[in-house]
Motif scaffolding. Structure first.
Motif, short mmCIF file in Angstrom:
data_model
loop_
_atom_site.label_atom_id
_atom_site.label_comp_id
_atom_site.label_asym_id
_atom_site.label_seq_id
_atom_site.Cartn_x
_atom_site.Cartn_y
_atom_site.Cartn_z
N CYS A 134 -0.68 12.33 -0.39
CA CYS A 134 -0.83 10.89 -0.18
C CYS A 134 -2.29 10.59 0.17
O CYS A 134 -2.96 11.41 0.81
CB CYS A 134 0.08 10.47 0.99
N SER B 159 -3.23 8.80 2.39
CA SER B 159 -3.32 8.82 3.86
C SER B 159 -3.72 10.21 4.37
O SER B 159 -4.37 10.33 5.42
CB SER B 159 -1.98 8.43 4.49
N HIS C 49 3.11 14.49 4.24
CA HIS C 49 4.30 13.79 4.75
C HIS C 49 5.18 13.28 3.61
O HIS C 49 5.81 12.25 3.72
CB HIS C 49 3.92 12.69 5.76
N CYS D 54 7.13 10.35 6.78
CA CYS D 54 5.95 10.22 7.65
C CYS D 54 6.23 10.34 9.14
O CYS D 54 5.30 10.34 9.93
CB CYS D 54 5.27 8.89 7.38
N CYS E 23 7.07 8.98 1.02
CA CYS E 23 6.08 8.04 1.56
C CYS E 23 5.82 6.93 0.56
O CYS E 23 6.06 5.76 0.83
CB CYS E 23 4.79 8.73 1.98
N ARG F 268 0.86 10.94 -8.89
CA ARG F 268 0.90 11.62 -7.60
C ARG F 268 0.74 13.11 -7.83
O ARG F 268 1.41 13.68 -8.69
CB ARG F 268 2.27 11.37 -6.94
ZN ZN Z 1 1.67 8.61 2.81
#
Ligand code: ZN
Ligand code: NAP
Length: 346
Positions: free
Chosen positions: A41, A43, A63, A89, A158, A338
């Motif tokens: 991700c 993040s 996550h 997450c 996520c 992804r």
């Molecule tokens: Zn994420």
């Protein structure tokens, strides 16, 4: 304690490297998961590089976890050995505040415990899913329905829930004009989910290079934000805009695309401030909002919705040694859509 293979960032400025982690013993309410796939991700990148504040290193991110239960604690009732499961997450919350009671653990008033980089209840720092195994409290483990392969399911933990939750909250469905801004990991799931909910879906991407994919994912229209005409043509159009942009942008340009009473929801979390002009909101009673992931019950609902509608993430499976290259490609918006780590390569 179990010693497991993992990848970790040694500091905010160094590449991730192979390492080992210790996982706690399986307690009465815990499950031990053999992780098969872990999504990357944006993040993870913001966090390990310190965009959102200092971290405790070494840090193993991840996550978007999909795997198989290999051991359960004595009091576990929700999961059994052999179950296909996911972890997103959060791995804990207080369980007592009004939001936890309402099944919105992501808004726990005491703060939910993040899957990595958070202080766990035993005082250690949580370590995430770029690893072969993880031990998680059963109530934060969801079931991956049989119809979903584990690799395409991992990013749903996520990217899937983060877009599903605001789409549901703001009523995406038939008769609603929804725009998804940015077609990366979150954005491509936002397009698929909003289309499956029956909304009229437009993608706003920097260029038209991913247009064919966007239309294939269910979008009805696709515009380039690099073309100033887009902002003129679409002014006042949308009931709901979900922005997944990870970098600084002029948010006022997007707010003006909202219809009267429309809402722009940020799920993308750029580190920079996004100054809002009053007159981007006032003349059309527009709202500017934010949303984070989703609760455990809603995450299960999203997985079941995806299985029912045959939706999974579009993925590129990589080996562990490709993680650092994958980070650079995510930062360059060169992701379709992804990266998912095959943890057998750790
Ligand atoms: Zn994420
Ligand atoms: P991603 O795969 O990198 O997608 C982000 C997309 O934003 C890119 O594909 C690109 O789309 C667009 N974009 C990137 N830089 C841009 C720029 N300078 N100007 C305009 N558009 C730009 O990242 P992701 O994993 O989907 O995550 C997106 C953001 O959501 C990150 O900030 C992440 O931390 C955040 N996030 C928030 C939550 C939450 O709970 N709220 C959960 C997960 C992630 P195009 O190429 O189509 O233009």
């Amino acid at each position: 304690m179990l010693t497991v293979k993992a990848y970790a960032a040694p500091s905010a400025t160094e590449a991730l490297v192979p390492t080992t982690l210790t996982r706690r013993d399986v307690g009465p309410h815990d499950v031990l998961i053999d992780i098969k796939f872990a999504g990357i991700c944006h993040s993870d990148i913001h966090t390990v590089r310190g965009d959102w504040g200092p971290q405790s290193f070494p840090l193993t991110p991840g996550h978007e976890i999909a795997g198989i239960v290999v051991e359960i604690g004595s009091a576990v009732t929700r999961h059994a050995v052999g179950d296909r499961v996911g972890v997103g997450c959060m791995v804990n919350s207080c369980g007592e505040c009004t939001h936890c009671q309402a099944g919105e653990e992501q808004y726990c008033l005491a703060g939910n415990t993040g899957t990595y980089g958070a202080v766990d209840r035993d005082g250690t720092i949580t370590q995430g899913g770029y690893a072969t195994h993880v031990v998680v409290t059963e109530s934060f483990v969801v079931t991956i329905p049989d119809g979903l392969a584990l690799d395409v399911a991992a990013p749903l933990l996520c990217a899937g829930i983060t877009t599903y939750s605001p789409l549901r909250h703001w009523g995406a469905g038939p008769g609603k004009k929804v725009a998804i801004v940015g077609m990366g990991g979150l954005g491509h799931m936002g397009v698929k989910l909003a289309a499956a909910m029956g909304a009229d879906v437009t993608v706003l991407s920097q260029t038209l290079s991913k247009r064919d994919d966007g239309l294939k994912f269910g979008a009805h229209r696709y515009y380039a934000t690099s073309d100033p005409e887009t902002f003129t043509e679409l002014a006042g159009s949308f009931d709901l805009i979900v922005s997944t942009i990870s970098a600084e942008v002029d948010i006022n340009a997007y707010l003006r695309l909202l219809a009267v009473n429309g809402t722009l929801v940020l799920v993308g979390a750029p580190p920079e401030a996004l100054p809002v002009q009053a007159f981007s909101l006032i003349p059309a009673r527009r709202s500017f909002a934010g949303s984070t992931i989703g609760g455990i019950r809603e995450t299960q609902e999203m997985l079941d919705f995806c299985a029912e509608h045959g939706l999974g993430a579009e993925i590129e499976v990589i080996s562990a040694e490709q993680i650092n290259d994958a980070y650079e490609r995510v930062l360059a918006s060169d992701v379709r859509y992804r990266f998912v780590i095959d943890t057998a390569t750790l």
